[in-house]
Design an enzyme around this catalytic site. Structure first.
Site, mmCIF file in Angstrom:
data_model
loop_
_atom_site.group_PDB
_atom_site.id
_atom_site.type_symbol
_atom_site.label_atom_id
_atom_site.label_comp_id
_atom_site.label_asym_id
_atom_site.label_seq_id
_atom_site.Cartn_x
_atom_site.Cartn_y
_atom_site.Cartn_z
ATOM 1 N N TYR A 44 -150.164 -13.262 10.587
ATOM 2 C CA TYR A 44 -149.371 -12.167 10.021
ATOM 3 C C TYR A 44 -148.108 -12.758 9.388
ATOM 4 C CZ TYR A 44 -148.577 -7.161 9.615
ATOM 5 O OH TYR A 44 -148.430 -5.880 9.128
ATOM 6 N N GLY A 45 -148.352 -13.661 8.404
ATOM 7 C CA GLY A 45 -147.235 -14.351 7.755
ATOM 8 C C GLY A 45 -146.863 -13.659 6.457
ATOM 9 N N VAL A 46 -147.423 -14.149 5.331
ATOM 10 C CA VAL A 46 -147.115 -13.553 4.024
ATOM 11 C C VAL A 46 -148.319 -12.750 3.508
ATOM 12 C CG1 VAL A 46 -146.347 -14.000 1.669
ATOM 13 C CG2 VAL A 46 -145.536 -15.460 3.516
ATOM 14 N N ASP A 106 -152.181 -22.867 5.744
ATOM 15 C CA ASP A 106 -153.267 -23.833 5.573
ATOM 16 C C ASP A 106 -153.215 -24.920 6.649
ATOM 17 O OD1 ASP A 106 -154.498 -22.596 3.269
ATOM 18 O OD2 ASP A 106 -152.686 -23.144 2.190
ATOM 19 N N GLY A 108 -151.908 -24.477 9.547
ATOM 20 C CA GLY A 108 -152.254 -23.727 10.768
ATOM 21 C C GLY A 108 -153.765 -23.561 10.909
ATOM 22 N N HIS A 130 -157.846 -18.883 0.062
ATOM 23 C CA HIS A 130 -157.554 -20.133 -0.624
ATOM 24 C C HIS A 130 -158.749 -21.043 -0.387
ATOM 25 C CE1 HIS A 130 -155.091 -22.956 -2.596
ATOM 26 N NE2 HIS A 130 -154.227 -23.281 -1.651
ATOM 27 N N GLY A 159 -148.088 -12.508 -1.086
ATOM 28 C CA GLY A 159 -148.502 -11.392 -0.238
ATOM 29 C C GLY A 159 -147.536 -10.214 -0.350
ATOM 30 N N ASP A 214 -155.047 -23.584 -8.272
ATOM 31 C CA ASP A 214 -153.915 -23.021 -7.544
ATOM 32 C C ASP A 214 -152.859 -24.094 -7.234
ATOM 33 O OD1 ASP A 214 -153.214 -20.378 -6.144
ATOM 34 O OD2 ASP A 214 -152.766 -21.877 -4.616
ATOM 35 N N GLU A 218 -149.038 -23.954 -8.864
ATOM 36 C CA GLU A 218 -147.786 -23.786 -8.118
ATOM 37 C C GLU A 218 -146.899 -25.028 -8.203
ATOM 38 O OE1 GLU A 218 -149.609 -22.540 -4.539
ATOM 39 O OE2 GLU A 218 -150.080 -24.560 -3.845
HETATM 40 N N1 LIG Z 1 -148.212 -16.929 0.590
HETATM 41 C C1 LIG Z 1 -148.937 -16.288 -0.296
HETATM 42 O O1 LIG Z 1 -148.461 -15.335 -0.889
HETATM 43 C C2 LIG Z 1 -150.359 -16.685 -0.601
HETATM 44 C C3 LIG Z 1 -150.932 -16.327 -1.829
HETATM 45 C C4 LIG Z 1 -152.298 -16.545 -2.031
HETATM 46 C C5 LIG Z 1 -153.037 -17.176 -1.027
HETATM 47 N N2 LIG Z 1 -152.434 -17.572 0.148
HETATM 48 C C6 LIG Z 1 -153.247 -18.195 1.194
HETATM 49 O O2 LIG Z 1 -153.317 -17.284 2.292
HETATM 50 C C7 LIG Z 1 -153.391 -18.015 3.520
HETATM 51 C C8 LIG Z 1 -152.222 -17.580 4.398
HETATM 52 O O3 LIG Z 1 -151.044 -18.016 3.753
HETATM 53 P P1 LIG Z 1 -149.612 -17.402 4.058
HETATM 54 O O4 LIG Z 1 -148.675 -17.949 3.036
HETATM 55 O O5 LIG Z 1 -149.695 -15.961 4.286
HETATM 56 O O6 LIG Z 1 -149.350 -18.151 5.402
HETATM 57 P P2 LIG Z 1 -147.975 -18.326 6.137
HETATM 58 O O7 LIG Z 1 -147.075 -17.191 5.865
HETATM 59 O O8 LIG Z 1 -147.479 -19.711 5.928
HETATM 60 O O9 LIG Z 1 -148.638 -18.223 7.574
HETATM 61 C C9 LIG Z 1 -147.929 -18.048 8.605
HETATM 62 C C10 LIG Z 1 -148.888 -17.491 9.652
HETATM 63 O O10 LIG Z 1 -149.654 -18.570 10.198
HETATM 64 C C11 LIG Z 1 -149.362 -18.628 11.595
HETATM 65 N N3 LIG Z 1 -149.447 -20.032 12.016
HETATM 66 C C12 LIG Z 1 -148.996 -21.126 11.341
HETATM 67 N N4 LIG Z 1 -149.269 -22.240 12.051
HETATM 68 C C13 LIG Z 1 -149.912 -21.839 13.170
HETATM 69 C C14 LIG Z 1 -150.458 -22.518 14.280
HETATM 70 N N5 LIG Z 1 -150.401 -23.849 14.397
HETATM 71 N N6 LIG Z 1 -151.035 -21.774 15.265
HETATM 72 C C15 LIG Z 1 -151.109 -20.423 15.170
HETATM 73 N N7 LIG Z 1 -150.604 -19.720 14.124
HETATM 74 C C16 LIG Z 1 -150.030 -20.424 13.137
HETATM 75 C C17 LIG Z 1 -147.965 -18.052 11.690
HETATM 76 O O11 LIG Z 1 -147.645 -17.649 12.982
HETATM 77 P P3 LIG Z 1 -146.077 -17.744 13.460
HETATM 78 O O12 LIG Z 1 -145.329 -16.740 12.647
HETATM 79 O O13 LIG Z 1 -146.144 -17.456 14.897
HETATM 80 O O14 LIG Z 1 -145.639 -19.146 13.111
HETATM 81 C C18 LIG Z 1 -148.088 -16.865 10.720
HETATM 82 O O15 LIG Z 1 -148.850 -15.829 11.267
HETATM 83 C C19 LIG Z 1 -153.330 -19.484 3.141
HETATM 84 O O16 LIG Z 1 -154.635 -19.964 3.013
HETATM 85 C C20 LIG Z 1 -152.651 -19.462 1.787
HETATM 86 O O17 LIG Z 1 -152.933 -20.603 1.000
HETATM 87 C C21 LIG Z 1 -151.122 -17.329 0.376
#
Ligand SMILES: NC(=O)c1ccc[n+]([C@@H]2O[C@H](COP(=O)([O-])OP(=O)(O)OC[C@H]3O[C@@H](n4cnc5c(N)ncnc54)[C@H](OP(=O)(O)O)[C@@H]3O)[C@@H](O)[C@H]2O)c1
Length: 361
Positions: A44-46, A106, A108, A130, A159, A214, A218
């Site tokens: 539940y990040g972005v 990624d 994670g 991704h 997100g 991608d 970026e």
């Molecule tokens: N960011 C974007 O807008 C975007 C756009 C397109 C695609 N994507 C893809 O979507 C996917 C998610 O990306 P995101 O940017 O949303 O991720 P993010 O915000 O970096 O992810 C954070 C999430 O991962 C958890 N996490 C990280 N390390 C962990 C670990 N070792 N153990 C358990 N939980 C862990 C975090 O928990 P805590 O909060 O507890 O640390 C949080 O829930 C990726 O594959 C990314 O490439 C992202």
């Protein structure tokens, strides 16, 4: 009964491509495809919140998997997910779901995969946003079992905008791909999720093409190159005695507040056509020189992506225990630089910002 998916053939600059919108694949059809599914959003990040909340609003059964204790767990609660009912630790959610959206970071994904893999049941779909973990499987160790579908919908935006555009009645375009079709339903599941998360239009790709484009995008025009060329121009103007306000306005503010909006509305030629003849002439003459100057850097960048070097760097940096601390320092360096402090001052002088300050006085 499985129904054929009709695609819209759209001419993209002379090349015809198939795309899917909610006209070809309606939300009602998506709801029907997903009616017996539980979508477990892990992370539940972005992206997690954007996709999860849009699906909830679109009537899909969604549960969230998130490690306990941090801000993301709390955020899921404040967004309406209930511990023990719709919010669980990662593994528990993975066991309960039938479509497992792997939306932890990624790095994670690499760290949690050994615990998630055993939770996958025959016929589940493992979903990514991704192509990273699958394409670079030798580095990430993410190797799905054979008896699951492996699918992807990758929104081409943050997100945050996946959610805010949805609420505004707009959408973010997404690419989609099927890597493994065990159930024979992988494609319809993919498109159903793509429509339910509020994609503008969906275009086909592969996991490999998605991650190569991608990572290049970026590191290039979207973020790395953008910040780099802005700094280079700002510094030249400052070196030649221009004030911070002038240098910032000519480099960033005019772009974000005016010109890029015109590009978004009607394209680059239209923006050029709506600038002064002096600006047009200069831009047309200098565009090829910039293009030539940066082309070798883009070539180097693409090679570094394909070779897996960029992945090695990301996994090493983002798996380090002091990752957040180091990131904070690097971002502070940008925020505290003269250029971006000048930016804070410029933004505070926008009429809408001044009105806000006056009313809060
Ligand atoms: N960011 C974007 O807008 C975007 C756009 C397109 C695609 N994507 C893809 O979507 C996917 C998610 O990306 P995101 O940017 O949303 O991720 P993010 O915000 O970096 O992810 C954070 C999430 O991962 C958890 N996490 C990280 N390390 C962990 C670990 N070792 N153990 C358990 N939980 C862990 C975090 O928990 P805590 O909060 O507890 O640390 C949080 O829930 C990726 O594959 C990314 O490439 C992202």
């Amino acid at each position: 009964m499985r129904r054929k998916v009709f695609m819209a053939k759209i001419d993209f600059g002379g090349i015809k491509e198939d795309v899917v919108t909610s006209e070809e694949f309606s939300l009602e059809r998506a709801q029907k495809v997903l009616e017996n599914e539980i979508v477990a959003v892990l992370g539940y990040g972005v992206q997690g919140p954007g996709q999860a909340l849009n699906m909830v609003d679109n009537g899909v059964k969604v549960i969230v998997g998130q490690r306990k204790g941090g801000q993301s767990w709390q955020r899921a609660i404040s967004d309406g997910f209930v511990p023990g009912e719709t919010l669980f630790p990662l593994e528990e959610a993975a066991e309960k779901g039938t479509i497992i959206q792997f939306l932890v970071s990624d790095a994670g994904q690499m760290a949690t995969w050994p615990n998630i893999r055993p939770c996958l049941k025959e016929g589940d779909a493992l979903y990514f946003s991704h192509g990273f973990s699958i394409t670079y499987t030798e580095q990430t160790g993410v190797n799905p079992p054979e008896q699951v579908d492996v699918i992807m919908v990758a929104p081409k935006g943050s997100g945050r905008t996946v959610r805010s555009n949805f609420l505004d009645g707009s959408g973010i375009n997404s690419s989609y791909a099927v890597y493994q079709d065990y159930t024979g339903r992988a494609k319809e599941r993919t498109l159903a999720i793509g429509i339910s998360i509020g994609s503008g239009y969906l275009f086909p790709t592969t996991f490999e093409k998605e991650v190569y484009s991608d990572l290049t995008g970026e590191r290039g025009v979207l973020m790395g190159c953008l910040a780099g060329v802005m700094e280079a121009q700002y510094n030249i103007l400052r070196k030649h005695g221009h004030s911070p306000s002038e240098a910032f306005n000519e480099t960033v503010e005019e772009l974000t507040q005016s010109l890029i909006r015109l590009v978004a509305e009607n394209g680059m030629d239209w923006m050029y056509a709506n600038c002064s003849t002096t600006a047009q002439r200069g831009a047309l003459d200098w565009k090829p020189r910039f293009k030539e100057a940066v082309a070798p850097v883009f070539e180097e960048l693409y090679k570094s992506v394909v070779s897996g070097e960029e992945t090695r760097i990301v996994l090493e940096a983002n798996s380090a225990p002091d990752y957040r601390e180091r990131l904070g320092k690097e971002l502070d360096e940008i925020r505290l630089s003269e250029m971006w402090r000048a930016g804070t001052a410029v933004r505070s002088l926008r009429p809408e910002m001044r009105k806000k300050t006056q009313t809060s006085r």
